[in-house]
Design an enzyme around this catalytic site. Structure first.
Site, short mmCIF file in Angstrom:
data_model
loop_
_atom_site.label_atom_id
_atom_site.label_comp_id
_atom_site.label_asym_id
_atom_site.label_seq_id
_atom_site.Cartn_x
_atom_site.Cartn_y
_atom_site.Cartn_z
N THR A 269 23.44 13.74 26.17
CA THR A 269 23.81 15.08 26.04
C THR A 269 25.23 14.86 25.20
OG1 THR A 269 25.29 15.11 27.89
CG2 THR A 269 23.10 16.40 28.02
N ASP B 110 23.29 12.35 31.05
CA ASP B 110 24.29 13.60 30.95
C ASP B 110 25.70 12.68 30.90
OD1 ASP B 110 25.47 15.83 30.78
OD2 ASP B 110 24.53 16.66 32.52
N ALA B 111 26.13 12.61 29.53
CA ALA B 111 27.18 11.97 29.29
C ALA B 111 28.18 12.76 28.60
CB ALA B 111 27.02 10.48 28.62
N LYS B 112 27.66 13.85 27.90
CA LYS B 112 28.51 14.63 27.15
C LYS B 112 29.54 14.22 26.15
CE LYS B 112 27.90 18.69 30.35
NZ LYS B 112 27.11 17.78 31.39
N ARG B 113 28.84 12.98 25.37
CA ARG B 113 29.96 12.33 24.61
C ARG B 113 30.27 13.16 23.26
NH1 ARG B 113 31.53 9.21 28.31
NH2 ARG B 113 30.25 7.31 28.72
#
Length: 298
Positions: free
Chosen positions: A128, A98-101
């Protein structure tokens, strides 16, 4: 290696429920007597994460380390998150980083290699990503995912209250989240598995069940990554709103994340022994598994 979608659905069937366990290290909630305090000893992150993986593994289809909660501890925190991805892989578990790059060009390529690529990357099974800079932010992730049988989880309708500030804005006749779903729908094909689902995932919050149903119509083959279950207020039935019932009568179509509800059950912060702590974690994971399993069969 099998496609990510096939591996994830096989894990869901093997464990009996679409449970994703989040690894979210909150020092104020951790049992520092057993693991140490990561604010003084960053190795506590690794000890905590490993114990959580071992206790929850029998009930979890996948794990989701929240990179933003490891990074405040500097290089040791980043290294701990990377090590836990490797440990999960050694245990035969899938990981969603879950890094939401979300960026463009060579920067996005760097993020893709760091999250989905082999060492020194995380070699996570899925990551993510934030699409709200546009479709070109997704291209490097999708290319690498197709080459390495990985997944990409795109933020579409998130579970936080502030999601409405942008995602609900009308674009023509539809809200922005629906337009986002339409933008990514054609991208599912290269990541298709034999199970009938794609490794292109859509993040669809459990706190918006009606939107999840509409998203399923827009993204019929996408797997859903569903936050908002448990501690954030949504129940199992709401969490599975965007899933589809198969020929066997079971609803499938993604995984439902639980982080604080499993990692920090009542009494865990004061458990006197590691055996007691593990038992509490296992009980919480089993309860979530059984809750989601019952909702999937309902």
């Amino acid at each position: 290696m099998a496609a990510f979608a096939d591996r994830l659905m096989e894990a869901v069937d093997r464990t009996g429920a679409p449970l994703c366990v989040g690894i979210d290290p909150f020092p104020a909630l951790m049992n520092t007597a057993l693991f140490g305090d990561p604010r003084q000893d960053p190795q506590a992150l690794l000890r905590f994460g490993e114990a959580l993986i071992d206790a929850a593994a029998p009930y979890a289809a996948c794990l989701k380390p929240q990179l933003g909660l490891f990074e405040p501890f500097g290089p040791e925190g980043y290294a701990a998150a990377r090590a836990l991805c490797g440990l999960a892989r050694d245990r035969g578990l899938l990981t969603i980083l879950d890094a939401k790059r979300g960026d463009i060009g060579s920067t996005a390529e760097g993020y893709a290699q760091a999250s989905l690529g082999p060492a020194p990357g995380f070699d996570a099974d899925c990551v993510t990503v934030n699409p709200y800079m546009g479709g070109d932010t997704l291209a490097p992730f999708l290319t690498l995912a197709a080459d390495r049988d990985k997944g990409v989880a795109v933020l579409v309708r998130t579970s936080n209250p502030g999601a409405k500030d942008l995602q609900d804005l009308r674009v023509g006749e539809e809200p922005l989240w629906a337009q986002t779903a339409r933008m990514i729908a054609p991208l599912a094909a290269p990541l298709m598995g034999e199970c009938g689902f794609s490794g292109l995932m859509a993040v669809a919050g459990a706190t918006y069940p009606e939107e999840a149903k509409a998203l399923r119509g827009l993204l019929p083959t996408a797997l859903f990554l569903v936050p908002g279950y448990g501690a954030q207020g949504a129940g199992a039935r709401e969490a599975l709103s965007g899933f589809v019932r198969g020929p066997d009568g079971i609803k499938r179509g993604g995984v439902v994340n639980s982080s604080r509800g499993i990692a920090y059950p009542k009494g865990a912060e004061s458990a006197a022994t590691m055996a007691d702590w593990r038992a509490l974690i296992a009980d919480a994971a089993r309860a979530a598994r059984d809750d989601l399993s019952a909702a999937a069969a309902d």
